[in-house]
Scaffold this motif. Structure first.
Motif, PDB file in Angstrom:
ATOM      1  N   ALA A  40     -15.084   4.224   0.690  1.00 41.14           N
ATOM      2  CA  ALA A  40     -15.045   4.540  -0.738  1.00 41.14           C
ATOM      3  C   ALA A  40     -13.729   5.190  -1.149  1.00 41.14           C
ATOM      4  O   ALA A  40     -13.344   5.137  -2.305  1.00 41.14           O
ATOM      5  CB  ALA A  40     -16.213   5.437  -1.107  1.00 41.14           C
ATOM      6  N   SER A  41     -13.006   5.774  -0.188  1.00 42.78           N
ATOM      7  CA  SER A  41     -11.763   6.459  -0.546  1.00 42.78           C
ATOM      8  C   SER A  41     -10.548   5.999   0.257  1.00 42.78           C
ATOM      9  O   SER A  41      -9.470   6.558   0.103  1.00 42.78           O
ATOM     10  CB  SER A  41     -11.943   7.971  -0.354  1.00 42.78           C
ATOM     11  OG  SER A  41     -12.255   8.253   0.995  1.00 42.78           O
ATOM     12  N   LEU A  42     -10.682   4.988   1.104  1.00 41.85           N
ATOM     13  CA  LEU A  42      -9.579   4.512   1.928  1.00 41.85           C
ATOM     14  C   LEU A  42      -9.332   3.031   1.669  1.00 41.85           C
ATOM     15  O   LEU A  42     -10.228   2.204   1.831  1.00 41.85           O
ATOM     16  CB  LEU A  42      -9.877   4.741   3.414  1.00 41.85           C
ATOM     17  CG  LEU A  42      -8.831   4.258   4.401  1.00 41.85           C
ATOM     18  CD1 LEU A  42      -7.538   5.042   4.211  1.00 41.85           C
ATOM     19  CD2 LEU A  42      -9.339   4.413   5.822  1.00 41.85           C
ATOM     20  N   TYR A  43      -8.104   2.711   1.246  1.00 34.69           N
ATOM     21  CA  TYR A  43      -7.728   1.332   0.954  1.00 34.69           C
ATOM     22  C   TYR A  43      -6.501   0.961   1.771  1.00 34.69           C
ATOM     23  O   TYR A  43      -5.669   1.810   2.077  1.00 34.69           O
ATOM     24  CB  TYR A  43      -7.378   1.178  -0.537  1.00 34.69           C
ATOM     25  CG  TYR A  43      -8.561   1.313  -1.461  1.00 34.69           C
ATOM     26  CD1 TYR A  43      -9.151   0.186  -2.005  1.00 34.69           C
ATOM     27  CD2 TYR A  43      -9.083   2.555  -1.792  1.00 34.69           C
ATOM     28  CE1 TYR A  43     -10.235   0.302  -2.864  1.00 34.69           C
ATOM     29  CE2 TYR A  43     -10.159   2.681  -2.640  1.00 34.69           C
ATOM     30  CZ  TYR A  43     -10.734   1.542  -3.175  1.00 34.69           C
ATOM     31  OH  TYR A  43     -11.799   1.653  -4.015  1.00 34.69           O
ATOM     32  N   VAL A  44      -6.391  -0.320   2.127  1.00 34.26           N
ATOM     33  CA  VAL A  44      -5.199  -0.832   2.795  1.00 34.26           C
ATOM     34  C   VAL A  44      -4.673  -2.015   1.987  1.00 34.26           C
ATOM     35  O   VAL A  44      -5.415  -2.656   1.243  1.00 34.26           O
ATOM     36  CB  VAL A  44      -5.481  -1.271   4.247  1.00 34.26           C
ATOM     37  CG1 VAL A  44      -5.865  -0.089   5.108  1.00 34.26           C
ATOM     38  CG2 VAL A  44      -6.550  -2.346   4.308  1.00 34.26           C
ATOM     39  N   THR A  45      -3.392  -2.298   2.132  1.00 40.79           N
ATOM     40  CA  THR A  45      -2.793  -3.425   1.425  1.00 40.79           C
ATOM     41  C   THR A  45      -3.167  -4.724   2.131  1.00 40.79           C
ATOM     42  O   THR A  45      -3.212  -4.780   3.350  1.00 40.79           O
ATOM     43  CB  THR A  45      -1.263  -3.306   1.414  1.00 40.79           C
ATOM     44  OG1 THR A  45      -0.886  -1.954   1.448  1.00 40.79           O
ATOM     45  CG2 THR A  45      -0.679  -3.899   0.177  1.00 40.79           C
ATOM     46  N   GLY A  46      -3.436  -5.739   1.345  1.00 39.37           N
ATOM     47  CA  GLY A  46      -3.784  -7.037   1.916  1.00 39.37           C
ATOM     48  C   GLY A  46      -3.352  -8.158   1.005  1.00 39.37           C
ATOM     49  O   GLY A  46      -2.938  -7.932  -0.130  1.00 39.37           O
ATOM     50  N   THR A  47      -3.435  -9.369   1.512  1.00 39.79           N
ATOM     51  CA  THR A  47      -3.145 -10.549   0.702  1.00 39.79           C
ATOM     52  C   THR A  47      -4.361 -11.457   0.731  1.00 39.79           C
ATOM     53  O   THR A  47      -5.087 -11.513   1.725  1.00 39.79           O
ATOM     54  CB  THR A  47      -1.914 -11.321   1.224  1.00 39.79           C
ATOM     55  OG1 THR A  47      -2.133 -11.663   2.593  1.00 39.79           O
ATOM     56  CG2 THR A  47      -0.655 -10.506   1.094  1.00 39.79           C
TER      57      THR A  47
END
Length: 89
Positions: A40-47
């Motif tokens: 809910a609070s951790l995001y990573v960059t992706g394509t």
């Protein structure tokens, strides 16, 4: 009663996370770059390589590839989120 309130709050948080994820996917179909939620609070960059198909978690770390529409129908079946049903075209 307190436990029911806690379960409702947790479910509401999960539905909100799923709604945010849908918005990210819809935006990413144009740019192909997006933030992928791990928690809910951790995001990573992706394509986004394939906007037509998604992986659906069916439990115990098993995933099934489905079309976007089939994936959303699975989401509605599991979480009963009719408030975002109108967002799917």
């Amino acid at each position: 009663m307190e436990q029911l309130k806690a379960v409702k709050e947790q479910t509401d948080l999960e539905v909100n996370l799923l709604q945010d994820s849908l918005n990210n996917i819809c935006i990413a179909t144009a740019s192909k770059k997006m933030l992928v939620p791990l928690t809910a609070s951790l995001y990573v960059t992706g394509t986004l390589d394939d906007a037509d198909n998604v992986l659906v978690d069916v439990g115990t770390s098993y995933f099934i590839e489905k079309t976007m529409v089939e994936g959303w129908m699975s989401l509605f079946d599991e979480y009963g989120a009719p408030s975002i049903a109108g967002d799917i075209a």
